[in-house]
Enzyme design. Structure first.
Site, PDB file in Angstrom:
ATOM      1  N   ASN A   1       1.327  -1.567  -0.386  1.00 13.06           N
ATOM      2  CA  ASN A   1      -0.462   0.249   0.045  1.00 13.06           C
ATOM      3  C   ASN A   1       0.937   1.250   0.137  1.00 13.06           C
ATOM      4  OD1 ASN A   1      -2.076   1.896   0.357  1.00 13.06           O
ATOM      5  ND2 ASN A   1      -3.308   1.364   2.649  1.00 13.06           N
TER       6      ASN A   1
ATOM      7  N   ARG B   1      -2.174  -1.965  -3.636  1.00 19.22           N
ATOM      8  CA  ARG B   1      -4.041  -1.360  -3.143  1.00 19.22           C
ATOM      9  C   ARG B   1      -3.545  -0.460  -4.083  1.00 19.22           C
ATOM     10  NH1 ARG B   1      -6.638   0.420   2.209  1.00 19.22           N
ATOM     11  NH2 ARG B   1      -7.575   1.886   1.597  1.00 19.22           N
TER      12      ARG B   1
ATOM     13  N   HIS C   1     -12.911   2.429   0.483  1.00 20.67           N
ATOM     14  CA  HIS C   1     -12.674   1.860   1.268  1.00 20.67           C
ATOM     15  C   HIS C   1     -13.074   0.275   0.993  1.00 20.67           C
ATOM     16  CE1 HIS C   1     -12.707   5.137   4.463  1.00 20.67           C
ATOM     17  NE2 HIS C   1     -11.464   4.927   4.386  1.00 20.67           N
TER      18      HIS C   1
ATOM     19  N   ARG D   1     -11.456  15.100   7.920  1.00 23.00           N
ATOM     20  CA  ARG D   1     -12.106  15.476   6.683  1.00 23.00           C
ATOM     21  C   ARG D   1     -13.709  15.753   7.661  1.00 23.00           C
ATOM     22  NH1 ARG D   1     -11.158  10.217   3.116  1.00 23.00           N
ATOM     23  NH2 ARG D   1      -9.268   9.916   4.566  1.00 23.00           N
TER      24      ARG D   1
ATOM     25  N   GLU E   1      -7.650  -5.630   5.171  1.00 29.21           N
ATOM     26  CA  GLU E   1      -8.255  -5.410   4.110  1.00 29.21           C
ATOM     27  C   GLU E   1      -6.954  -5.604   2.970  1.00 29.21           C
ATOM     28  OE1 GLU E   1      -8.305  -1.117   5.842  1.00 29.21           O
ATOM     29  OE2 GLU E   1      -9.056  -0.958   4.099  1.00 29.21           O
TER      30      GLU E   1
END
Ligand code: ADP
Length: 398
Positions: free
Chosen positions: A11, A89, A178, A237, A381
C-alpha cells in the site's frame, strides 16, 4: 500455483509504504513492514516478523530506494523465494476497473490517467507499483482497487444531479472507497450469520470513514463519492458540506481553492470541530474530563453517522445487520452505543454488556434481538487484497 502461495501486499502512499506478507489458507500476517517519511532525512523502515523487530534508517530514501531496502530485508529473512505475487492497493479504478487486474503497460497508464480523479492517491500508488516491479521483476503484480467493490451501484445511486454530460464526458460521478474493507466484513458477516442473502449497512470508521449498503454481497450505495471527501464526518475531513459554502470559504479565509480544499481535507472533521485532535480515543478521554468541544465533535460525528446509515437503508429491501469496523468501529463501545441510540426507529436494541466486550463472546453481536442486529467485525483489507491477487492470477492461468 502452490497451495500455500504467499502474497506481498503493498500500500504505497505519498510519504509512506505499508507492506505485509500473507499466506493462502491462513489469516495470519507473516510479516508487517512500514516505511515512513519517504523523501525525508528521517525516513525509516520498521519491520516485524515472527516476534523479531527490525528498524533501519533510510535517510532521504525515495520510493525506489525504500522498496529496494524492503526487498533486501525480505531476502535476508529468506522470505523472497516463497512469494508468488505482489498485490497493490490502488485507490481509484474509475469505471474502467470493476475487479482486480494483473498489471501491464496499459493498466499502469490507466492508473496514471485516473490521477485526475484522485490526485492525492493514484500518483503515489503508481510510483509504488513502478518501484515494486523494478525491485521484484520476476513476480506477477496485481492491482486491487478501493473503488471496485462499489462498481455495482445503480445509476440512481452514483449519479450527481449535475449536467449529465459532465458524467458522460469526464466521469464525474460517485465511486465510493474502502471497497476492500466493506467487502471483507460483508463476507465475514455472511459467514458468521450463515446466510449469503443479507442486507447490510457496513460502517468503516478509521481515520477516513465511510458506510455502504450491501445487498446479497453487492454494494448498492455508499457515502463516499467522486473523492474520499464526501459523506461522513472523519478525523480531519469535513464529509458533506453545502457546496454553496465554497466561495464564502475562499472569501472569509483569504485562501484560494487549493487552500480551501486543504481546509476541508486536513483541518476539518473531528479536528476542526474539537480544535483539539483528529484522534477519537483522545477526544473520548477529553470529553470524560469535561472538554466541551470534544463532546460537540463526538455528537456531530455520531449524529451524521446515524443519518448516513439511515440514508443507506433507502437502498435496501430490509435491514438485517449493521456492521461496525475500522479503528473506531472495532474499539469504541461509546461511539457504537451513541450511534445505535439514534437508530432506535430501526428497531435495534443495544446489548450493553456485549457491546462493552466488543462483541467478542457473541460472534460480534452487540444487540439483544437477532434481527435487525449490529455486529463488530475486525476488518482485514490486506487479506482481501491477497485473496483477490491470487484469484486474479488463477483466473488468468486458466
Ligand atoms: P486508518 O484509517 O489510518 O487505518 P484506524 O482504522 O487504525 O485508522 O483508526 C484510527 C482511529 O481509531 C483513530 O481515531 C483512533 O483514535 C481510533 N481508535 C483506536 N482505538 C480506539 C479506542 N479504543 N477507542 C476509540 N477510538 C479508537
Amino acid at each position: 500455483m502452490r497451495a500455500n502461495a504467499r502474497v506481498l501486499v503493498v500500500n504505497s502512499g505519498s510519504s509512506s509504504v505499508k507492506a505485509s506478507i500473507l499466506e493462502r489458507g491462513t489469516e495470519r500476517e507473516l510479516l508487517e513492514a512500514l516505511i515512513e517519511r519517504i523523501g525525508d532525512e528521517e525516513a525509516h523502515l520498521s519491520l516485524s516478523h515472527e516476534g523479531q523487530k527490525i528498524e533501519r534508517a533510510l535517510p532521504r530514501a525515495d520510493h525506489e530506494a525504500a522498496m529496494q531496502a524492503l526487498v533486501e530485508e525480505l531476502r535476508k529473512l529468506d522470505l523472497l523465494e516463497d512469494l508468488s505475487a505482489v498485490g497493490h492497493r490502488v485507490v481509484h479504478g474509475g469505471e474502467r476497473f470493476s475487479s482486480p487486474v494483473r498489471i501491464d503497460e496499459e493498466v499502469r497508464a490507466v492508473i496514471r490517467e485516473l490521477a485526475r480523479l484522485a490526485p492525492l492517491h493514484n500518483p503515489a500508488n503508481a510510483i509504488g507499483i513502478d518501484a515494486a516491479e523494478r525491485a521484484l521483476p520476476e513476480l506477477p503484480h496485481v492491482a486491487v482497487f478501493d473503488t471496485a467493490f462499489h462498481q455495482s451501484l445503480p445509476r440512481s445511486a452514483y449519479l450527481y444531479a449535475i449536467p449529465f454530460e459532465l458524467y458522460e464526458t469526464h466521469g464525474l460521478r460517485r465511486y465510493g472507497f474502502h471497497g476492500c474493507s466493506h467487502e471483507f466484513v460483508s463476507l465475514e458477516a455472511a459467514r458468521r450469520l450463515g446466510r449469503a442473502d443479507l442486507n447490510l449497512v457496513t460502517v468503516h470508521l478509521g481515520n477516513g470513514c465511510s458506510a455502504a449498503a450491501v445487498s446479497g454481497g453487492r454494494s448498492v450505495d455508499t457515502t463516499m463519492g467522486l473523492t474520499p471527501l464526501e459523506g461522513l464526518v472523519m478525523g480531519t475531513r469535513s464529509g458533506d458540506i453545502d457546496p454553496g459554502m465554497l466561495p464564502l470559504l475562499c472569501e472569509l479565509t483569504g485562501r484560494d481553492l487549493e487552500g480551501v480544499m486543504r481546509l476541508l481535507n486536513r483541518e476539518s472533521g473531528l479536528l476542526g470541530v474539537s480544535g483539539l485532535s483528529n484522534d477519537m480515543r483522545e477526544l473520548l478521554e477529553a470529553r470524560a474530563s469535561g472538554h466541551e468541544r470534544a463532546k460537540l465533535a463526538i455528537d456531530v460525528f455520531c449524529h451524521r453517522l446515524a443519518r448516513g446509515i439511515m440514508g443507506l437503508t433507502a437502498a435496501l429491501p430490509r435491514l438485517d445487520a449493521i456492521i461496525f469496523t475500522g479503528g473506531i468501529g472495532e474499539n469504541s463501545p461509546d461511539i457504537r452505543a451513541e450511534t445505535l441510540a439514534r437508530l432506535r426507529v430501526l428497531g435495534l436494541e443495544l446489548d450493553a454488556p456485549a457491546n462493552l466486550e466488543h462483541g467478542r463472546h457473541t460472534h460480534g453481536r452487540i444487540t439483544t434481538k437477532r434481527a435487525p442486529t449490529a455486529l463488530v467485525i475486525p476488518t482485514n483489507e490486506e487479506l482481501m487484497i491477497a485473496q483477490h491477487t491470487l484469484e486474479t492470477l488463477s483466473r488468468s492461468e486458466v
